[in-house]
Design a protein around this motif. Structure first.
Motif, PDB file in Angstrom:
ATOM      1  N   VAL A 149       0.842  -1.198   0.000  1.00  0.00           N
ATOM      2  CA  VAL A 149       0.000   0.000   0.000  1.00  0.00           C
ATOM      3  C   VAL A 149       0.880   1.252   0.000  1.00  0.00           C
ATOM      4  O   VAL A 149       0.648   2.187  -0.783  1.00  0.00           O
ATOM      5  N   ARG A 152       2.594   1.686  -3.396  1.00  0.00           N
ATOM      6  CA  ARG A 152       1.626   2.100  -4.413  1.00  0.00           C
ATOM      7  C   ARG A 152       1.255   3.580  -4.244  1.00  0.00           C
ATOM      8  O   ARG A 152       1.217   4.341  -5.207  1.00  0.00           O
ATOM      9  N   CYS A 153       0.996   3.990  -3.003  1.00  0.00           N
ATOM     10  CA  CYS A 153       0.628   5.392  -2.750  1.00  0.00           C
ATOM     11  C   CYS A 153       1.765   6.345  -3.114  1.00  0.00           C
ATOM     12  O   CYS A 153       1.534   7.370  -3.761  1.00  0.00           O
ATOM     13  N   GLN A 156       2.064   6.641  -6.822  1.00  0.00           N
ATOM     14  CA  GLN A 156       1.001   7.480  -7.377  1.00  0.00           C
ATOM     15  C   GLN A 156       1.285   8.961  -7.136  1.00  0.00           C
ATOM     16  O   GLN A 156       1.063   9.797  -8.020  1.00  0.00           O
TER      17      GLN A 156
END
Length: 188
Positions: A149, A152-153, A156
């Motif tokens: 997580v 991925r964050c 992004q």
């Protein structure tokens, strides 16, 4: 008083307030991390006895050296966005301090290349060591799912910040053409 303002800037620097309390908590944590990294690097730079441009010079030279690329004073002037006279002064100071060496260019007898010394490498490595060790120590203790997580964050966020920026030109990468690029080969 002025330092208090700077230390608390993450509390109110939003173009748009996050929608939820949890989002605000996450954004605040990210901004505090950024500020902590800047503070730690500035402390390390101060302890190194180098000015900001000297520190950046040694860092750039060390990166180039570790990548197997040679750089001269003109390259450094471009990277620092300073004049040739300014870079000469910076290089003179770093040579005097024992952080850089001037060596003959391997193919151009008229030119010089700069090489960082072992002393310079220790200064730069030490300046990033505390930050990197703290990050790795915490991340090593997260679950695989939490790391996924987080990765991925952060990816992004990075993509959003990079969107619309021109892709930097890497003079060491040959652009793919023809069949190598997945398109028609030249002459097809």
């Amino acid at each position: 008083m002025p330092l208090t303002v700077v230390r608390r800037e993450h509390v109110h620097l939003y173009a748009r307030e996050p929608r939820t309390r949890s989002a605000k908590t996450a954004v605040d944590a990210l901004l505090r991390l950024q500020h902590a990294e800047e503070d730690q690097l500035e402390r390390a730079r101060g302890e190194s006895g180098l000015t900001k441009n000297e520190f950046l010079s040694v860092r750039y030279m060390l990166q180039a050296h570790r990548d197997g690329r040679s750089m001269g004073p003109k390259d450094l002037a471009v990277m620092l966005s300073v004049s040739n006279a300014s870079v000469t002064k910076i290089v003179d100071g770093l040579v005097e301090k024992g952080d850089l060496l001037r060596v003959p260019h391997p193919t151009d007898r008229r030119a010089q290349v700069l090489e960082p010394t072992v002393q310079a490498a220790r200064k730069i490595d030490r300046s990033y060591e505390v930050f990197h060790e703290a990050v790795v120590e915490v991340i090593d203790h997260l679950s695989a799912e939490d790391n996924e997580v987080l990765a991925r964050c952060l990816a992004q966020i990075t993509a959003a910040l990079d969107a619309g920026l021109p892709t930097p030109v890497d003079e060491y990468t040959v652009p793919e053409t023809g069949a190598d690029a997945g398109g028609p080969a030249a002459g097809s």
